[in-house]
Every structure is written in structure tokens, then in C-alpha cells.
Scaffold this motif. Structure first.
Motif, PDB file in Angstrom:
ATOM      1  N   UNK A  43     -21.234 -61.800  -2.408  1.00  0.00           N
ATOM      2  CA  UNK A  43     -21.884 -60.582  -1.933  1.00  0.00           C
ATOM      3  C   UNK A  43     -20.907 -59.405  -1.929  1.00  0.00           C
ATOM      4  N   UNK A  44     -19.708 -59.636  -1.419  1.00  0.00           N
ATOM      5  CA  UNK A  44     -18.745 -58.543  -1.350  1.00  0.00           C
ATOM      6  C   UNK A  44     -18.260 -58.147  -2.741  1.00  0.00           C
ATOM      7  N   UNK A  45     -18.134 -59.135  -3.645  1.00  0.00           N
ATOM      8  CA  UNK A  45     -17.800 -58.806  -5.027  1.00  0.00           C
ATOM      9  C   UNK A  45     -18.862 -57.906  -5.642  1.00  0.00           C
ATOM     10  N   UNK A  46     -20.132 -58.193  -5.324  1.00  0.00           N
ATOM     11  CA  UNK A  46     -21.223 -57.343  -5.798  1.00  0.00           C
ATOM     12  C   UNK A  46     -21.104 -55.921  -5.264  1.00  0.00           C
ATOM     13  N   UNK A  47     -20.640 -55.797  -4.035  1.00  0.00           N
ATOM     14  CA  UNK A  47     -20.474 -54.456  -3.452  1.00  0.00           C
ATOM     15  C   UNK A  47     -19.347 -53.685  -4.135  1.00  0.00           C
ATOM     16  N   UNK A  48     -18.233 -54.369  -4.381  1.00  0.00           N
ATOM     17  CA  UNK A  48     -17.129 -53.703  -5.069  1.00  0.00           C
ATOM     18  C   UNK A  48     -17.562 -53.291  -6.477  1.00  0.00           C
ATOM     19  N   UNK A  49     -18.295 -54.195  -7.135  1.00  0.00           N
ATOM     20  CA  UNK A  49     -18.791 -53.896  -8.483  1.00  0.00           C
ATOM     21  C   UNK A  49     -19.712 -52.676  -8.464  1.00  0.00           C
ATOM     22  N   UNK A  50     -20.634 -52.637  -7.500  1.00  0.00           N
ATOM     23  CA  UNK A  50     -21.583 -51.523  -7.424  1.00  0.00           C
ATOM     24  C   UNK A  50     -20.862 -50.211  -7.142  1.00  0.00           C
ATOM     25  N   UNK A  51     -19.895 -50.238  -6.227  1.00  0.00           N
ATOM     26  CA  UNK A  51     -19.173 -49.012  -5.887  1.00  0.00           C
ATOM     27  C   UNK A  51     -18.366 -48.503  -7.075  1.00  0.00           C
ATOM     28  N   UNK A  52     -17.884 -49.421  -7.919  1.00  0.00           N
ATOM     29  CA  UNK A  52     -17.023 -49.041  -9.044  1.00  0.00           C
ATOM     30  C   UNK A  52     -17.798 -48.827 -10.337  1.00  0.00           C
ATOM     31  N   UNK A  53     -19.080 -49.223 -10.356  1.00  0.00           N
ATOM     32  CA  UNK A  53     -19.851 -49.087 -11.593  1.00  0.00           C
ATOM     33  C   UNK A  53     -19.402 -50.062 -12.666  1.00  0.00           C
ATOM     34  N   UNK A  54     -19.011 -51.260 -12.266  1.00  0.00           N
ATOM     35  CA  UNK A  54     -18.609 -52.290 -13.223  1.00  0.00           C
ATOM     36  C   UNK A  54     -19.322 -53.593 -12.860  1.00  0.00           C
ATOM     37  N   UNK A  55     -19.070 -54.610 -13.658  1.00  0.00           N
ATOM     38  CA  UNK A  55     -19.542 -55.956 -13.374  1.00  0.00           C
ATOM     39  C   UNK A  55     -18.305 -56.817 -13.144  1.00  0.00           C
ATOM     40  N   UNK A  56     -18.340 -57.638 -12.088  1.00  0.00           N
ATOM     41  CA  UNK A  56     -17.250 -58.590 -11.886  1.00  0.00           C
ATOM     42  C   UNK A  56     -17.664 -59.933 -12.482  1.00  0.00           C
ATOM     43  N   UNK A  57     -16.768 -60.468 -13.273  1.00  0.00           N
ATOM     44  CA  UNK A  57     -17.001 -61.789 -13.872  1.00  0.00           C
ATOM     45  C   UNK A  57     -15.879 -62.698 -13.380  1.00  0.00           C
ATOM     46  N   UNK A  58     -16.261 -63.566 -12.454  1.00  0.00           N
ATOM     47  CA  UNK A  58     -15.267 -64.425 -11.808  1.00  0.00           C
ATOM     48  C   UNK A  58     -15.425 -65.860 -12.309  1.00  0.00           C
ATOM     49  N   UNK A  59     -14.368 -66.614 -12.251  1.00  0.00           N
ATOM     50  CA  UNK A  59     -14.404 -67.988 -12.763  1.00  0.00           C
ATOM     51  C   UNK A  59     -14.360 -68.970 -11.599  1.00  0.00           C
ATOM     52  N   UNK A  60     -15.366 -69.817 -11.535  1.00  0.00           N
ATOM     53  CA  UNK A  60     -15.500 -70.730 -10.394  1.00  0.00           C
ATOM     54  C   UNK A  60     -14.268 -71.614 -10.235  1.00  0.00           C
ATOM     55  N   UNK A  61     -13.689 -72.029 -11.352  1.00  0.00           N
ATOM     56  CA  UNK A  61     -12.546 -72.934 -11.292  1.00  0.00           C
ATOM     57  C   UNK A  61     -11.288 -72.281 -10.745  1.00  0.00           C
ATOM     58  N   UNK A  62     -11.275 -70.960 -10.712  1.00  0.00           N
ATOM     59  CA  UNK A  62     -10.085 -70.261 -10.225  1.00  0.00           C
ATOM     60  C   UNK A  62     -10.148 -69.932  -8.732  1.00  0.00           C
ATOM     61  N   UNK A  63     -11.334 -70.060  -8.131  1.00  0.00           N
ATOM     62  CA  UNK A  63     -11.460 -69.619  -6.736  1.00  0.00           C
ATOM     63  C   UNK A  63     -10.600 -70.487  -5.816  1.00  0.00           C
ATOM     64  N   UNK A  64      -9.710 -69.889  -5.049  1.00  0.00           N
ATOM     65  CA  UNK A  64      -8.873 -70.674  -4.127  1.00  0.00           C
ATOM     66  C   UNK A  64      -9.716 -71.133  -2.939  1.00  0.00           C
ATOM     67  N   UNK A  65      -9.747 -72.432  -2.697  1.00  0.00           N
ATOM     68  CA  UNK A  65     -10.610 -72.967  -1.639  1.00  0.00           C
ATOM     69  C   UNK A  65      -9.764 -73.424  -0.456  1.00  0.00           C
ATOM     70  N   UNK A  66     -10.287 -73.139   0.738  1.00  0.00           N
ATOM     71  CA  UNK A  66      -9.613 -73.603   1.948  1.00  0.00           C
ATOM     72  C   UNK A  66      -9.660 -75.125   1.996  1.00  0.00           C
ATOM     73  N   UNK A  67      -8.729 -75.752   2.736  1.00  0.00           N
ATOM     74  CA  UNK A  67      -8.738 -77.216   2.858  1.00  0.00           C
ATOM     75  C   UNK A  67     -10.102 -77.704   3.323  1.00  0.00           C
TER      76      UNK A  67
END
Lengths: 326, 326
Positions: free
Chosen positions: A230-254
């Protein structure tokens, strides 16, 4: 924070608070034109306002409501309630690369709440801890005939990084590299109601170091409070871009096994930022050891997508919680 | 405003909010020493904080709670709720001789409240009206399982008068003449719940003109929100003097027959100020026509007394309402 709820509680389907806020913001689009001292109005982690002498200031208000953002006292210790109330607004100052300077706290308390002095003393202590002493407050105790949850409202004033200036959500460009600090997910311990959402450390040092290190190559930043998607969508909307993130790269908490949990649970209070393509971003903040992870790119388009392991693109802008009962 | 209630409702005897706030303030006495940029901490109508560049800023937060400060919507029109929420904090900026520059608004809304956009739009309109555009906000809607009143929290940032600087409560000295603007009492129409407490005009123009006209002869100022007696006691305590006011001089609103009502009903939002002995204070603000009335003197001692018609001195510091149901 933007008004969202805590990690992972079951929401009641109503009009989203973020949709309401968007409607409200829509009425403020001419603010910078009508009031030249408003450098940045609603729609960023902080507003930016210029003083008569031309200095920039960061302004933020955030609320903490019992039953929404924490389980009511005494289930949640008073000190952690106070801590979270201050830390949420401080996190937004950090997200703009700023330094908090002063705080105000207002409390509406249920009739049977006997801990007002302790609550304010704890807020004052945490506010000092992060460099923004509590310089004023307001207190309302509901009368015996009124029911209501404990409501805390904290506003913090800060100053942006002296060299970089205020970092907004709107500066990301196509080709930018997108990073996140720390790890995502698992903020709320569902069994106890406790956890990271009460004890997180606002990323003040990391944000200052990013401003020092990257300067103008630090294009956009916000804190992750309502979930990365959701927050990535907000940053994308404010900047007028699309964020393309990779699921395998997301750092996950223990203990967080699914990338979807990491992207949606929220209340991480980590920094999500976009840096110029080719900027050299270390993988760790030297002073704190906080990891910094490249998670994707900004490109032409709208929204925030996360590429799953099988290559499918998942629209992540709707992930994350808007409201919930804790 | 200091957290007090509206004019004339019946109070429930509990620990006073002002006593609680005093306990809280007691923990902040070293604030100016520990944080040199805090020019004036809690205990005045606004806090005063210096920017890194040395400019002074005024900061204030105030709350408006349904059932306490207004009868719930739709009994009280939405526009008047929004107006009062902004005006109360603006009145405190005026009381320091300042000019409002920016506002933040946070709202916690009951589950069945469908007017959030209209409420925020009205707050934004009134904030612009007084020169402090709404640059940020936060919104929480209580879930269906939670009960609670509408709670609005508004914080306003302002700048003090450029020549006079911030006017505090603490500057009155022995021999000072004590004045009040406008008229006192009758703020709440008990039959309808409406009245002056919803429609008062913050005394921005009058305060600016007093700073222009009196300069350093304007020693101390505050707004009268909890009643002249109680607020007079606060100004006296902050200044280390005793206020001796004359009952026959108190300007009473139309229909207010007793000086005790004028001194205790509260929510007047008039300016109470102390000026140097011998300073020439006109009896009316030229731009607005608002009357200015000499009501007494500051002398050695403590507290605020009002001299009744028969010459007896009445301790007025305890007059006024600390909390009430409207």
C-alpha cells in the motif's frame, strides 16, 4: 503514518480511511499556490512549511487510539503506549530526512482512566529521548456518562536535513532503484498484542546518514506503516511512476515465511526510498548496522506491483491494512 | 484554551484537568535549560520554540470533544464544529500576539459518522480563513464495536509579532493595569447549545494592534477560555503577582446580569492583558471597534481576587469551569 491500522487485524469493510483522506487532500491541491509559505501540503509523510525568514520546517500529526493501535491499558503497558504515540510521528520526521525538535500531545481519556500523569510523563520522556521535548499539551477526561477509547494525538515539528532539504514521496523517477531498511512483517504478536509495533526505533539515524551519503541522489522516501504494498503504491502515485518490486528480495522479519505477509502486515516503520540509478547505496548503515536492501525499480506506469516467484505480477497497491481492530 | 470545559454546564466532581496539567507541567520545569531552543515551554497559551536560524515560532494544540465542547452533530451544525476546532487554537496564537501560519487536524470519529469529508473540508476552509492552511491531518474511524465521541485535535503553528516578540502569561508586574477585550459571560445558550462559544472571532487583529501600539508596555496576555476568575489566577501565578479586579468594571455580555456569571462562565475567548502603569491604552480597537476595558491592577501577592460591590474581596481563582457536560 497515514491513518492506517495495525498489523494484521481483521478489518471491517467500510470506506477506507485512506480514500477519505484522498478526498480531503484533493481539496488542498492549490495550497502551495495560494500560500507560498506552504512548500509541501498534505500527501507526504510530513508537510513542509517555510518560516518568514525562509527556513523549512516539517510538521506532522498522528493519532493513537486504544483498541485500534494497541490493546487497551493495562494489557499494553503505559510506557509502550506513550512510546508508540511519540515514535509514530517521529518516524514520519525521519521519513523526510529530518530531525524532530518539539512535540505537542493531546489526550482524550476514558472516565475510569486514572493514569493521566503517568501517561504524559512517559510521553514527555520519550519525546525528550528523540530530541523533541513536549512543549505543550491538552487533556480531556470523558465524564462518567460518556464512553470512549483513549485517544492520543501527537504533533511533531522538525527540521529537514540541512544540506539535502526535505525528502518527499514525490521525487522518484523512472529507473530509480528502490530500497527498504530493516525487515518487514510480523510487527504484531497476535497472541499478546505486543511486538515491534510498540517497540520499533524510528529510523532517524539511518535517514540522516542516507541524506549525508546520497544527497540529491536520494530522490524520494517514506516510512512503511500500512504495509509495503500500500505504501509503495502511495510513493508511486506521488512520484508519477510505477514501482516494480521483486518478492524474492523482500527482507522478512524472523518467523515471516510468506512475502505477502511481509508486504502487507504493516506497522514496520522502516524506510522505503528511491535512489538515482547508479547511486552507490551501502548494504548497511554503518552507525546502526541496519540492513538496506534493494527490492526493485521505478519504471513508467502507475501502481506498485510485486513480481512473485513464478514471474506473475501481483498488484500490491491494495495490500496492507487500512483499519483494523487489534 | 487549557483543557477546560464549556460555559456553565454542571461539572462532575473529579480531579480537575487543570490540576493534572499542572502536575504534568511540573515535570517540564527544566525544559528551557535542557533544550535551549525551547524559549517557553508548557504553561502559556502557546509554547515558543526557536528555529535553528533563531526565529521564534508559536506552537499550540487543542482538542474539541463532542458532548463536552459542543452538542453532538447534527444538533450542532458541522460547520460550527469545524469552526470552533480551528478557532480555539487560533485564539491561543492571538493571545501570544501572533499570526497563525499552518494547522494540522486529527479526528477520531464514531462508527456511524458519515460526514468526515465535510468536516475536514470545513476545517480546511476555516483554517484558510484565519491564514493557517491545513497542511496535514490524520483520520481514525472507530469500528462498529467501539463507542466513542467525535474527538478533534488541532495544532497550529504561528509566528509572534515581529517587533514585540511573543507575549507570555508571565510578564505582568506589580502596578500593571489589567484589561479585557469585548464582553464576558453568556457564551453558551443553554436552551440550544449554540451561541458565542461556537461563533467567536479570535482576537487576532486586536492582539496585533495591541503589540503595535503598546510594544514592550504590553507585559502579559492570555485568552479567557475557562472564565476570567480562573484564567486571571493563571496569569497571576505565571507572573508571580496578584490580580485585583473590580466587579463593577467587568464588561458583561447582553443578558448577563451578575458579575459572577461574567467572571466564571468561560468560553469568552477574549484577551486578558496587563500593561505597564501609565501606558496609554485606548478604549477601543480602531480597526474592529472591539471595546477594551480597564478591570483592575496587578499587585504584590498571589491569586486573583474580585472586589464585590460591598467592598469584600472574593477569591476568583477557583471560579470558572474545568470540565462539564454541554
Amino acid at each position: 503514518m497515514t491513518g492506517g491500522g495495525p498489523a494484521g487485524g481483521p478489518g471491517v469493510p467500510r470506506m477506507r480511511e485512506s480514500d477519505l483522506l484522498s478526498r480531503i487532500y484533493a481539496g488542498s491541491r492549490d495550497l502551495e499556490a495560494a500560500f507560498p509559505h506552504v512548500v509541501a501540503g498534505p500527501g507526504h509523510d510530513c508537510a513542509v512549511v517555510a518560516t518568514p525568514g525562509g527556513e523549512c520546517l516539517l510538521l506532522k500529526v498522528d493519532q493513537l487510539v486504544a483498541g485500534r493501535h494497541f490493546r487497551p491499558h493495562p494489557h499494553t503497558p503505559l510506557d509502550l503506549i506513550a512510546r508508540k504515540a511519540i515514535a509514530r510521528a517521529v518516524s514520519d520526521i525521519a521519513a523526510c530526512g529530518g530531525r524532530p525538535r518539539a512535540a505537542l500531545a493531546a489526550a482524550t481519556l476514558p472516565p475510569d482512566f486514572g493514569e493521566a500523569p503517568g501517561l504524559f510523563e512517559a510521553m514527555a520522556r520519550w519525546a525528550r529521548h528523540w530530541g523533541c521535548p513536549l512543549v505543550g499539551g491538552d487533556l480531556v477526561m470523558l465524564s462518567a456518562g460518556q464512553q470512549g477509547p483513549l485517544v492520543l494525538s501527537v504533533s511533531v515539528q522538525g527540521v529537514p536535513h540541512a544540506a539535502r532539504g526535505p525528502v518527499l514521496r514525490s521525487g522518484a523517477g523512472r529507473g530509480d532503484a528502490v530500497y527498504v531498511t530493516g525487515a518487514l512483517g510480523g510487527s504484531l504478536d497476535r497472541a499478546t498484542g505486543l511486538g515491534h509495533h510498540l517497540t520499533f526505533e524510528p529510523r532517524l539515524e539511518e535517514a540522516r546518514w542516507l541524506c549525508d551519503t546520497l544527497g540529491d541522489d536520494l530522490h524520494a522516501m517514506m516510512d512503511v506503516s500500512d504495509g509495503l504494498g500500500r505504501d509503495g503504491g502511495r510513493l508511486a502515485a506521488a512520484s508519477g511512476v510505477r514501482l516494480r518490486l521483486e518478492s524474492g528480495r523482500l527482507p522478512r522479519s524472523p518467523g515471516v515465511r510468506e512475502w505477502r505477509a511481509a508486504a502487507s502486515e504493516g506497522e514496520d516503520y522502516e524506510l522505503l526510498f528511491a535512489a538515482a540509478e547508479g547511486a552507490r547505496v551501502p548494504d548497511r548503515c554503518p552507525a546502526t548496522g541496519t540492513p538496506i536492501t534493494l527490492i526493485g525499480r521505478a519504471e513508467a506506469g502507475t501502481g506498485c506491483v510485486i513480481v512473485a516467484g513464478d514471474g506473475t505480477e501481483v498488484d500490491a497497491s491494495g495490500m496492507g491494512w487500512d483499519y483494523a481492530a487489534i
